[in-house]
Design a protein around this motif. Structure first.
Motif, PDB file in Angstrom:
ATOM      1  N   ARG A  43       0.356  32.287  18.516  1.00  0.00           N
ATOM      2  CA  ARG A  43       0.225  32.791  19.845  1.00  0.00           C
ATOM      3  C   ARG A  43      -0.381  34.380  19.755  1.00  0.00           C
ATOM      4  O   ARG A  43       0.355  35.333  19.072  1.00  0.00           O
ATOM      5  N   GLU A  44      -1.443  34.723  19.842  1.00  0.00           N
ATOM      6  CA  GLU A  44      -2.532  35.615  19.744  1.00  0.00           C
ATOM      7  C   GLU A  44      -1.682  36.957  19.973  1.00  0.00           C
ATOM      8  O   GLU A  44      -1.076  37.116  21.172  1.00  0.00           O
ATOM      9  N   GLY A  78     -10.898  42.572  17.859  1.00  0.00           N
ATOM     10  CA  GLY A  78      -9.924  42.925  18.887  1.00  0.00           C
ATOM     11  C   GLY A  78      -8.959  44.074  18.239  1.00  0.00           C
ATOM     12  O   GLY A  78      -8.370  43.812  17.347  1.00  0.00           O
ATOM     13  N   TRP A  79      -8.503  44.809  19.221  1.00  0.00           N
ATOM     14  CA  TRP A  79      -7.485  45.826  19.016  1.00  0.00           C
ATOM     15  C   TRP A  79      -6.209  45.406  18.754  1.00  0.00           C
ATOM     16  O   TRP A  79      -5.368  45.762  17.761  1.00  0.00           O
ATOM     17  N   LYS A  80      -5.939  44.472  19.490  1.00  0.00           N
ATOM     18  CA  LYS A  80      -4.463  43.708  19.289  1.00  0.00           C
ATOM     19  C   LYS A  80      -4.439  43.145  17.685  1.00  0.00           C
ATOM     20  O   LYS A  80      -3.417  43.275  17.117  1.00  0.00           O
ATOM     21  N   ASN A  81      -5.506  42.477  17.374  1.00  0.00           N
ATOM     22  CA  ASN A  81      -5.512  41.831  16.265  1.00  0.00           C
ATOM     23  C   ASN A  81      -5.549  42.996  14.875  1.00  0.00           C
ATOM     24  O   ASN A  81      -5.071  42.702  14.061  1.00  0.00           O
ATOM     25  N   ARG A  82      -6.151  43.926  15.278  1.00  0.00           N
ATOM     26  CA  ARG A  82      -6.403  44.846  14.086  1.00  0.00           C
ATOM     27  C   ARG A  82      -4.672  45.720  13.868  1.00  0.00           C
ATOM     28  O   ARG A  82      -4.498  46.038  12.936  1.00  0.00           O
ATOM     29  N   GLN A 103      -1.590  24.595  23.152  1.00  0.00           N
ATOM     30  CA  GLN A 103      -2.516  25.743  23.238  1.00  0.00           C
ATOM     31  C   GLN A 103      -1.846  26.863  22.160  1.00  0.00           C
ATOM     32  O   GLN A 103      -2.425  27.783  21.683  1.00  0.00           O
ATOM     33  N   GLU A 104      -0.640  26.676  21.646  1.00  0.00           N
ATOM     34  CA  GLU A 104      -0.107  27.593  20.746  1.00  0.00           C
ATOM     35  C   GLU A 104       0.335  26.976  19.247  1.00  0.00           C
ATOM     36  O   GLU A 104       0.847  27.594  18.519  1.00  0.00           O
ATOM     37  N   ILE A 105       0.082  25.555  19.281  1.00  0.00           N
ATOM     38  CA  ILE A 105       0.611  25.025  18.177  1.00  0.00           C
ATOM     39  C   ILE A 105      -0.380  25.349  16.720  1.00  0.00           C
ATOM     40  O   ILE A 105      -1.589  25.341  16.926  1.00  0.00           O
ATOM     41  N   CYS A 106       0.195  25.460  15.644  1.00  0.00           N
ATOM     42  CA  CYS A 106      -0.604  25.985  14.322  1.00  0.00           C
ATOM     43  C   CYS A 106       0.278  25.027  13.288  1.00  0.00           C
ATOM     44  O   CYS A 106       1.239  24.374  13.507  1.00  0.00           O
ATOM     45  N   GLY A 107      -0.325  25.116  12.107  1.00  0.00           N
ATOM     46  CA  GLY A 107       0.357  24.671  10.942  1.00  0.00           C
ATOM     47  C   GLY A 107      -0.376  24.875   9.600  1.00  0.00           C
ATOM     48  O   GLY A 107      -1.595  25.347   9.625  1.00  0.00           O
ATOM     49  N   ILE A 108       0.272  24.353   8.335  1.00  0.00           N
ATOM     50  CA  ILE A 108      -0.484  24.942   7.196  1.00  0.00           C
ATOM     51  C   ILE A 108      -1.151  23.580   6.914  1.00  0.00           C
ATOM     52  O   ILE A 108      -1.223  22.595   7.410  1.00  0.00           O
TER      53      ILE A 108
END
Length: 277
Positions: free
Chosen positions: A147-148, A247-251, A163-168
């Motif tokens: 979730r960004e 993006g500033w949030k990412n940084r 839209q928020e699922i992720c995984g290894i």
């Protein structure tokens, strides 16, 4: 080698590949290799990132599998891309499926059964098994939340929105059709190669589902050797700098993650040098 899964066209076999990245580990000590090697209907490709000089090529070839030397540790993304190139040579149509594995993943029989069901139903482009690492209090290692801007574990992955699922990477089952126009980001060496892939695929509206099978990933997260911990931190720092570059949030989150990781390493190793990195 092809796997006939009796899909809607039972006379047409469905190609199924597995990519296993080996790193300084004998094959007899690799639970994932031992499990995959028993399934001769799966074309296993071993990408060797080892640096310890141990020769595993002869064993891989004798077992009827494909061996690819990376001539040193070139990182996960380059190993995956090299294997995908090999698959495309063998199957230019890229109509099958591929599984990704580390060499230390414990694979259950249920996993292979669920893979066959998933390929038969063809309901998604990417399937993520439930992956544990011995820390149930922290939640599943995979699937996780992206979730960004943050990636976080969850105890209830089946409740995640698509839209928020992720995984290894390890255990991920992927339709090869996704790789007709995509290769892994080779700016990333080790960390977040998987999250970057999922993030890219979500932008392309790929369908992601959870596979009803559980795997165990052996993670040696506790490191008391300061030098090794710092070396590992430097790799993480480079990869996170790429993953969180926009993006500033990412940084801001990038610096937060690094500070938190430094604190964790210092608590484990008592090595003050980590604060200089």
């Amino acid at each position: 080698m092809k796997l006939n899964l009796h899909s809607k066209e039972p006379d047409i076999p469905v190609p199924l590949y597995a990519i296993l990245v080996a790193y300084n580990n004998l094959l007899e000590n690799s639970p994932s290799y031992q499990a995959l090697n028993k399934h001769k209907d799966i074309q296993l490709i071993v990408c060797d990132n080892s640096t310890n000089g141990v020769d595993i090529r002869s064993n891989v070839v004798e077992d009827g599998n494909i061996y690819i030397s990376m001539h040193g540790n070139r990182g996960l993304s380059k190993a995956y891309n090299r294997a995908l190139d090999q698959i495309q040579v063998e199957d230019p149509t890229l109509e099958g499926y591929v599984m990704l594995f580390d060499d230390d993943t414990k694979i259950s029989n249920q996993y292979f059964e669920e893979v066959k069901k998933a390929i038969h139903k063809k309901e998604a482009d990417i399937y993520l098994p439930l992956v544990t690492d011995g820390h149930p209090e922290q939640g599943y290692l995979s699937p996780s939340i992206l979730r960004e801007p943050y990636v976080h574990r969850t105890k209830t992955p089946w409740l995640l929105k698509e839209q928020e699922i992720c995984g290894i990477n390890s255990g991920m089952l992927i339709s090869l059709s996704l790789f007709k126009e995509y290769r892994y980001n080779e700016e990333l060496f080790l960390d977040h190669v998987d999250h970057d892939f999922i993030r890219s695929m979500r932008k392309q509206k790929a369908i992601i589902k959870i596979l009803n099978a559980e795997l165990n990933q052996d993670l040696s997260s506790f490191q008391t050797d300061g030098t090794k911990a710092i070396s590992r931190y430097d790799i993480l720092k480079r990869d996170l700098n790429v993953f969180y570059k926009e993006g500033w949030k990412n940084r801001l989150y990038y610096y937060y993650v690094l500070f938190r990781r430094k604190g964790s390493i210092f608590m484990q190793t008592k090595d003050w040098r980590i604060w200089l990195h």
